[in-house]
Scaffold this active site. Structure first.
Site, PDB file in Angstrom:
ATOM      1  N   LYS A 264       0.810  -1.162   0.148  1.00  0.00           N
ATOM      2  CA  LYS A 264      -0.095  -0.019   0.083  1.00  0.00           C
ATOM      3  C   LYS A 264       1.018   1.321  -0.142  1.00  0.00           C
ATOM      4  CE  LYS A 264      -2.991   2.595   2.871  1.00  0.00           C
ATOM      5  NZ  LYS A 264      -3.797   2.682   4.344  1.00  0.00           N
TER       6      LYS A 264
ATOM      7  N   ARG B 289      -7.479  -0.796   1.403  1.00  0.00           N
ATOM      8  CA  ARG B 289      -7.937  -1.851   0.687  1.00  0.00           C
ATOM      9  C   ARG B 289      -8.534  -1.926  -0.535  1.00  0.00           C
ATOM     10  NH1 ARG B 289     -12.176  -2.031   5.724  1.00  0.00           N
ATOM     11  NH2 ARG B 289     -10.474  -0.878   6.596  1.00  0.00           N
TER      12      ARG B 289
ATOM     13  N   ASP C 290      -2.688  10.234   3.423  1.00  0.00           N
ATOM     14  CA  ASP C 290      -3.992   9.913   3.450  1.00  0.00           C
ATOM     15  C   ASP C 290      -4.827  11.006   4.619  1.00  0.00           C
ATOM     16  OD1 ASP C 290      -6.395   8.543   3.991  1.00  0.00           O
ATOM     17  OD2 ASP C 290      -5.675   6.846   5.346  1.00  0.00           O
TER      18      ASP C 290
ATOM     19  N   ASP D 295       1.795   6.474   5.349  1.00  0.00           N
ATOM     20  CA  ASP D 295       0.854   5.594   5.064  1.00  0.00           C
ATOM     21  C   ASP D 295       1.137   5.006   3.573  1.00  0.00           C
ATOM     22  OD1 ASP D 295      -1.766   4.291   5.443  1.00  0.00           O
ATOM     23  OD2 ASP D 295      -2.751   5.829   4.320  1.00  0.00           O
TER      24      ASP D 295
ATOM     25  N   ASP E 226     -12.140   6.837   3.938  1.00  0.00           N
ATOM     26  CA  ASP E 226     -10.957   6.602   4.757  1.00  0.00           C
ATOM     27  C   ASP E 226     -10.371   5.346   4.689  1.00  0.00           C
ATOM     28  OD1 ASP E 226      -8.883   7.510   6.021  1.00  0.00           O
ATOM     29  OD2 ASP E 226      -9.833   7.946   8.177  1.00  0.00           O
TER      30      ASP E 226
ATOM     31  N   GLU F 151      -9.350   3.343   2.396  1.00  0.00           N
ATOM     32  CA  GLU F 151      -8.904   3.641   1.079  1.00  0.00           C
ATOM     33  C   GLU F 151      -7.750   2.662   0.536  1.00  0.00           C
ATOM     34  OE1 GLU F 151      -7.763   5.172   3.512  1.00  0.00           O
ATOM     35  OE2 GLU F 151      -5.554   4.970   3.194  1.00  0.00           O
TER      36      GLU F 151
ATOM     37  N   LYS G 292     -10.243  12.926   8.075  1.00  0.00           N
ATOM     38  CA  LYS G 292      -9.719  12.629   9.562  1.00  0.00           C
ATOM     39  C   LYS G 292      -9.658  13.912  10.354  1.00  0.00           C
ATOM     40  CE  LYS G 292      -6.354   8.981   8.092  1.00  0.00           C
ATOM     41  NZ  LYS G 292      -7.026   7.682   8.836  1.00  0.00           N
TER      42      LYS G 292
HETATM   43  N1  BES Z   1      -4.118   4.637   7.101  1.00  0.00           N
HETATM   44  C1  BES Z   1      -5.142   4.370   7.908  1.00  0.00           C
HETATM   45  C2  BES Z   1      -4.626   3.678   9.139  1.00  0.00           C
HETATM   46  C3  BES Z   1      -3.818   3.956  10.012  1.00  0.00           C
HETATM   47  C4  BES Z   1      -4.295   4.513  11.182  1.00  0.00           C
HETATM   48  C5  BES Z   1      -2.586   3.727   9.627  1.00  0.00           C
HETATM   49  C6  BES Z   1      -3.251   4.724  12.186  1.00  0.00           C
HETATM   50  C7  BES Z   1      -1.509   4.209  10.836  1.00  0.00           C
HETATM   51  C8  BES Z   1      -1.834   4.939  11.744  1.00  0.00           C
HETATM   52  C9  BES Z   1      -6.572   3.837   7.094  1.00  0.00           C
HETATM   53  O1  BES Z   1      -6.169   4.150   5.901  1.00  0.00           O
HETATM   54  C10 BES Z   1      -7.694   4.101   7.630  1.00  0.00           C
HETATM   55  O2  BES Z   1      -7.790   5.282   7.801  1.00  0.00           O
HETATM   56  N2  BES Z   1      -8.258   3.320   8.360  1.00  0.00           N
HETATM   57  C11 BES Z   1      -9.472   3.365   8.992  1.00  0.00           C
HETATM   58  C12 BES Z   1     -10.356   2.526   8.466  1.00  0.00           C
HETATM   59  C13 BES Z   1     -11.737   2.818   8.939  1.00  0.00           C
HETATM   60  C14 BES Z   1     -12.412   3.887   8.091  1.00  0.00           C
HETATM   61  C15 BES Z   1     -12.816   1.426   8.361  1.00  0.00           C
HETATM   62  C16 BES Z   1      -9.407   3.478  10.357  1.00  0.00           C
HETATM   63  O3  BES Z   1      -8.351   2.635  10.911  1.00  0.00           O
HETATM   64  O4  BES Z   1      -9.708   4.208  11.197  1.00  0.00           O
HETATM   65 ZN    ZN Z   2      -4.616   4.863   4.834  1.00  0.00          ZN
HETATM   66 MN    MN Z   3      -7.475   5.888   5.415  1.00  0.00          MN
END
Ligand code: BES
Ligand code: ZN
Ligand code: MN
Length: 490
Positions: A254, A340, A259, A277, A336, A338, A266
């Site tokens: 990824k 996947r 992000d 990210d 968010d 994204e 966010k």
């Molecule tokens: N890049 C983030 C996950 C992340 C969080 C990486 C903290 C490193 C530190 C990912 O894209 C994300 O935002 N995931 C969301 C998914 C949710 C919206 C289902 C999350 O983990 O909140």
């Molecule tokens: Zn992300």
């Molecule tokens: Mn995200």
């Protein structure tokens, strides 16, 4: 770009100890008699070394830890690190001891006296990894690190053992540099260019641009990047060091260079961390670099999806439905989630084009994996016990934390959508697992596969054993070892 420290190996010269500048590091063990090096230092410091060795503080040290004598009278150096390291010890402990010296390495240089220690090369490796610094964007006087000299019994033999480790260190540093780099510098274009530059090392690097991604039908990946001024890209890195025509092993990463969350934006606090990210893609790139540098006898293909997730007039909306390259449709509940979407298309492309013998993806995929495992372990998800156990074994041998997580139909059922084949987000409960289940829908049953959620391990806010705070390069060592053990033995 950071390079690991060059380390000079030479035979032990007792007469050079008194005049050594900078840092001096020596090995000792609780209860062990003083050898010639410690005896000489003890004489020069009028007994200070023996007193330190007899102290409570020294007896409490674990193997691999050390204590410092600052500005010892009788010596020219500004500190002596006395590292507790038994003669018989594992690689991880020796690296830790080397890292204790590497942490304090500065402009004055370091002399590490390892004598005939059987883990001398691991000491050097640990020192090099821990001495990493990311100072590209610091103005003012830059301290260039001084020379590292190691005194060992057999310099040529240690240098030979340390050479492939230098290739690994360079891969780790490449990953760390990429992950530490801010998103205004590491744009999608810049990231792809740094990967293309690895052609010099003998890797074949292809960059797939948006028009090609449209033709391939990668609408899940493209949807994520459509709100950004930086065009989305997929970069394919080939290392063909194995048998001609033999199917490769695939690494998929990824590579979200930033992000914001997109329209599902966010909160401001902590958003700056989302420069990391692209960590999964960074590890894939670091492993490919190591394989090329040490001319690995294996066929490995690394694929990374490089995009930026921004809110904009053209950005993807919650509720949008996109069709993946596989053909399955996805309702984007949360822009968010994204990572996947990016991986779905790259995983599918990797299997369609290369029919790999196995596939491992890496991604800073979910905050939920940090809730589950903290920063000590990467979450490992797999459809294949053999590959998964081999990976866990390699990670353990390298001292990189990894913990297998469950999967199952019950979790998969959460992905049901009212309007499309699946949703991309289904609430907080088991968030790391449902993300893995989403990816699993884009993995063919015949492909042995592991998914590594490195959200908690790619970047740390505190110093760790082998890295200063910031990017760790977690996974480069484990994956390099997995490839060595699985494809290069016999
Ligand atoms: N890049 C983030 C996950 C992340 C969080 C990486 C903290 C490193 C530190 C990912 O894209 C994300 O935002 N995931 C969301 C998914 C949710 C919206 C289902 C999350 O983990 O909140
Ligand atoms: Zn992300
Ligand atoms: Mn995200």
């Amino acid at each position: 770009m950071s390079q690991p420290l060059p380390i000079q190996f030479q035979t032990t010269d007792l007469d050079a100890l008194a005049g050594a500048k900078g840092r001096l590091a020596v090995l000792a063990d609780v209860g062990a008699p003083l050898g010639p090096v410690l005896k000489r230092l003890d004489r020069l410091t009028k007994g200070a070394v023996a007193r330190a060795l007899a102290s409570q503080a020294f007896s409490k040290l674990k193997p691999g830890e050390g204590l410092d004598l600052g500005f010892p009278s009788g010596l020219a150096c500004d500190a002596v690190h006395i590292l507790r390291l038994p003669k018989r010890t594992d690689a991880a402990t020796a690296r830790k001891a080397g890292a204790a010296a590497g942490r304090a390495h500065g402009a004055g240089g370091t002399l590490l006296v390892a004598e005939g220690h059987p883990r001398a090369a691991d000491l050097a490796f640990g020192l090099a990894l821990r001495a990493y610094e990311f100072s590209t964007h610091k103005s003012g006087e830059k301290t260039t690190p001084g020379p590292v000299t190691m005194m060992v019994a057999k310099p040529e033999s240690v240098a030979r053992t340390a050479a492939p480790m230098a290739a690994v260190a360079e891969g780790v540093f490449f990953t760390r540099d990429l992950v530490n780099e801010p998103a205004n510098i590491l744009t999608t274009h810049d990231f792809a260019a740094r990967l293309a530059a690895m052609q010099e090392l003998g890797l074949e690097v292809e960059i797939l641009e948006e028009d090609q991604l449209i033709k391939l039908g990668m609408r899940a990946l493209l949807g994520v990047g459509q709100g950004s001024e930086s065009p989305s890209k997929v970069v394919v890195m080939h290392w063909n060091g194995g048998k001609k025509g033999e199917a490769p092993f695939a690494l998929v990463g990824k590579g979200v260079v930033f992000d914001t969350g997109g329209i599902s934006i966010k909160p401001a606090a902590g958003m700056e961390d989302m420069t990391m990210d692209m960590g999964g893609a960074g590890v894939v790139a670091g492993v490919m670099r190591t394989l090329a540098l040490r001319k690995a006898k294996a066929n490995v293909v690394g694929l990374v999806g490089i995009v930026e997730n921004m809110p904009d007039g053209r950005a993807q909306r919650p509720g949008d439905v996109v069709r993946s390259m596989k053909g399955d449709t996805i309702e984007v509940i949360n822009t968010d989630a994204e990572g996947r979407l990016v991986l779905a298309d790259v995983l599918w492309y990797a299997q369609e084009r290369f029919k790999p013998t196995g596939m491992i993806d890496l991604a800073t995929l979910t905050g939920a994996i940090i809730v589950a495992l903290g920063h000590e372990n990467t979450g490992v998800f797999s459809n294949n016990d053999d590959l998964c156990n081999a990976f866990l074994k390699a990670a353990a041998a390298e001292g990189e934390g990894a913990w297998r997580m469950p999967m199952g139909d019950g979790y998969d059922a959460k992905l049901k959508s009212r309007v499309a084949d699946m949703v991309n987000s289904c609430g907080r409960d088991g968030g790391a697992v449902t993300a893995a289940q989403f990816l699993a829908r884009f993995v063919k049953p015949e492909t042995p596969w592991c998914h590594l959620d490195i959200a908690g391990t790619a970047l740390l806010k505190t110093d760790s054993t082998l890295a200063p705070k910031g990017a760790t390069g977690w996974g480069v060592m484990a994956l390099d070892r997995l490839i060595r053990d699985r494809f290069e033995k016999g």
